[in-house]
Design an enzyme around this catalytic site. Structure first.
Site, short mmCIF file in Angstrom:
data_model
loop_
_atom_site.label_atom_id
_atom_site.label_comp_id
_atom_site.label_asym_id
_atom_site.label_seq_id
_atom_site.Cartn_x
_atom_site.Cartn_y
_atom_site.Cartn_z
N LYS A 251 66.73 23.48 20.15
CA LYS A 251 68.08 23.89 20.50
C LYS A 251 68.81 22.70 21.10
O LYS A 251 68.20 21.93 21.87
CB LYS A 251 68.00 25.04 21.52
CG LYS A 251 69.31 25.68 21.89
CD LYS A 251 69.08 26.84 22.87
CE LYS A 251 70.34 27.59 23.21
NZ LYS A 251 70.10 28.72 24.14
N SER B 188 72.24 33.06 22.41
CA SER B 188 72.88 31.82 22.06
C SER B 188 72.03 30.88 21.18
O SER B 188 72.58 30.01 20.52
CB SER B 188 73.25 31.06 23.34
OG SER B 188 72.10 30.72 24.07
N SER C 273 68.79 34.97 25.22
CA SER C 273 69.12 34.03 24.14
C SER C 273 67.98 33.58 23.25
O SER C 273 68.22 32.92 22.25
CB SER C 273 69.78 32.79 24.72
OG SER C 273 71.14 33.06 24.92
N1 GLN Z 1 74.30 36.37 25.81
C1 GLN Z 1 74.09 36.09 27.21
C2 GLN Z 1 75.25 35.28 27.75
O1 GLN Z 1 76.18 35.12 27.03
C3 GLN Z 1 72.80 35.36 27.40
C4 GLN Z 1 72.89 33.94 27.03
C5 GLN Z 1 71.60 33.19 27.25
O2 GLN Z 1 70.54 33.77 27.42
N2 GLN Z 1 71.72 31.90 27.29
O3 GLN Z 1 75.23 34.84 28.84
#
Ligand code: GLN
Length: 488
Positions: free
Chosen positions: A81, A156, A180
């Protein structure tokens, strides 16, 4: 042959590499060829460096020939990532803020992967600074779900999930702050594993919300997750939150633990908003565990209804502080038409950050501001303790919990324009981060329209070996993880 190769597990590839039936250069070439064949449609990568990957593969083959192979990840192409530093490679967090940034050093996980002989292949797309559930917040492009290109891969870490599902890497790493890793894994039909907070060093990971962030792998099988965990876990003096604990050989432990386990079904995770097909697939998985002789028990996590609110106070507060460093002076994009120092801050941040990141910084600054701190941030910290206590109470009666990973299968690109609708994608994953627990998503079926569905197994703090064994007991009796999207 080549796309067959790129869908094999690490465990299978390691056998071929060890027996010298396959070289790392051949495998890396196959991965590059597959990536070139499908990437225009999937768009999982921000960047990759073919020449560099092939050079690493050649070095791996040379080590093997010299009898110096370094274990199961030796010669395996892996993707990261684009928030995990690799010295000398671009690191963007999918933000305009970091478009020209090059990592000055390796993250600890990167160093460990290199030490294990893995071939570092490519930087994977994400929602800007890991804020989102679909990769639509990437400043560069939206990654597509390999099972249906009109749908999101989740986020994400959407690039990490999609690249693995599309056969563009044999393992990828993501980060999980509120879901994420697990949410995109569920939506793309692969295994996604967020270990306990503190098990894996975050040194060299771009910070989003430091009390929640954790790095973890996307893999084709639970065994591969165990293999990867053994490589990347462990105490690191460079991350003060990293925990000193004995590390079992996670892969060897898989064969030693056969249950039967006591498994809890949290009733709050099966309510309103849960898609009936997801509910049915998870229910069928629960039945499977019953057949294996596990004791299934309904449990209650009464503070679940506060998870989202608590998360969006704590995560935004921490993000507002972590992202203060991108000021156009120390790091990141600098506005070309700023007049003075203050103007540099304002204009650089206004130009460099996207709408969702700005929304979170504003929210986070607000909940930390004097006059509102007690009402929001402090109260959220107290509720967080109650949420963790709910889980610990449940673990007095059960060994692990089974839940859906997401309320629905992958949704359409553009479908969730309202930020709150997007936030709801993580209702089942966020509690795990707030409580610091390990959680794993694995494929447990497909919707009628052919979209993957994920089962989440939530374990006890630092009992990863148990959690992996429980997940594997399901996986071994099913073949969902052997299906691949037809992209050619
Ligand atoms: N979707 C969640 C957010 O927008 C989690 C994101 C993540 O785990 N980085 O914060």
């Amino acid at each position: 042959m080549s796309s067959d190769l790129t869908f094999k597990s690490i465990a299978e590839l390691a056998v071929l590499l060890e027996a010298k039936k396959l070289s790392s250069v051949e495998l890396t070439q196959a991965t590059i060829a597959r990536t070139k064949a499908v990437e225009a449609r999937v768009k999982a990568f921000n960047s990759f460096d073919e020449t560099d990957a092939l050079a690493q593969a050649a070095a791996s083959d040379a080590r093997r020939t010299a009898g110096q192979a370094r274990g199961p990840l030796e010669g395996i192409p892996v993707g990261l990532k684009d928030v995990i530093s690799v010295a000398g490679q671009p690191l963007t967090a999918s933000s305009k803020m970091l478009v020209n940034f090059v990592s000055p050093y390796d993250a600890t996980v990167t160093r460990k992967l290199k030490h294990a002989g893995a071939v570092l292949w490519g930087r994977l797309n994400l929602d800007e600074f890991a804020m989102g559930s679909s990769t639509e917040n990437s400043a560069f492009h939206t990654t597509r779900n390999p099972w249906d290109l009109t749908r999101v891969p989740g986020g994400s870490s959407g690039g990490s999930a999609a690249a693995l599902a599309a056969g563009e890497a044999s393992m990828t790493l993501g980060s999980d702050t509120g879901g994420s890793i697990r949410q995109p894994a569920a939506l793309c039909g692969v295994v996604g594993f967020k270990p306990s907070y503190g098990l894996i060093s975050r040194y060299g990971l771009i910070a989003f919300a430091s009390s929640l962030d954790q790095i973890g792998p996307f893999t084709r099988t639970v065994e591969d997750a165990a293999i990867t965990l053994s490589v990347i876990a462990g105490h690191d003096p460079l991350d003060s939150t990293s925990f000193k604990t004995e590390l079992p050989d996670y892969r060897a432990e898989l064969g030693r633990r056969n249950g039967p386990w006591r498994l809890g079904i949290p009733k709050e995770y099966f309510g309103e908003g849960l898609d009936p097909e997801v509910a049915a697939a998870v229910q069928a998985a629960v039945e499977h565990y019953k057949k294996l002789g596990c004791e299934i028990k309904e449990v209650s996590l009464p503070h679940t209804k506060y998870c989202l609110d608590t998360y969006y106070i704590i995560a935004t507060a921490e993000a507002s502080s972590n992202l203060a460093r991108y000021d156009g002076i120390r790091y990141g994009h600098r506005s070309k038409d700023a007049k003075d120092a203050i103007d540099i801050y304002f204009k650089s941040r206004a130009e460099g950050f996207g709408a969702e990141v700005k929304r979170r910084i504003i929210l986070g600054t607000y909940v930390l501001s004097s006059g509102y701190y007690d009402a929001y941030y402090l109260r959220a910290q107290k509720v967080r303790t109650l949420i963790r206590q709910d889980f610990l109470n449940a673990y007095k009666e059960v060994d692990a919990l089974l839940t859906p990973t997401t309320p629905t299968p992958a949704f359409k690109i553009g479908e969730k324009a309202d930020p709150l609708a997007m936030y709801l994608c993580d209702v089942y994953t966020i509690g795990v981060n707030l409580a610091g627990l390990p959680g794993l998503s694995l494929p447990c079926g497909f919707s009628k329209s052919g979209l993957p569905i994920g089962l989440q197994v939530i374990g006890q703090p630092f009992k990863e070996a148990e959690l992996l064994s429980i997940a594997r007991a399901y996986e071994q009796a099913h073949d969902w993880h052997l299906r691949h999207p037809n992209l050619l």
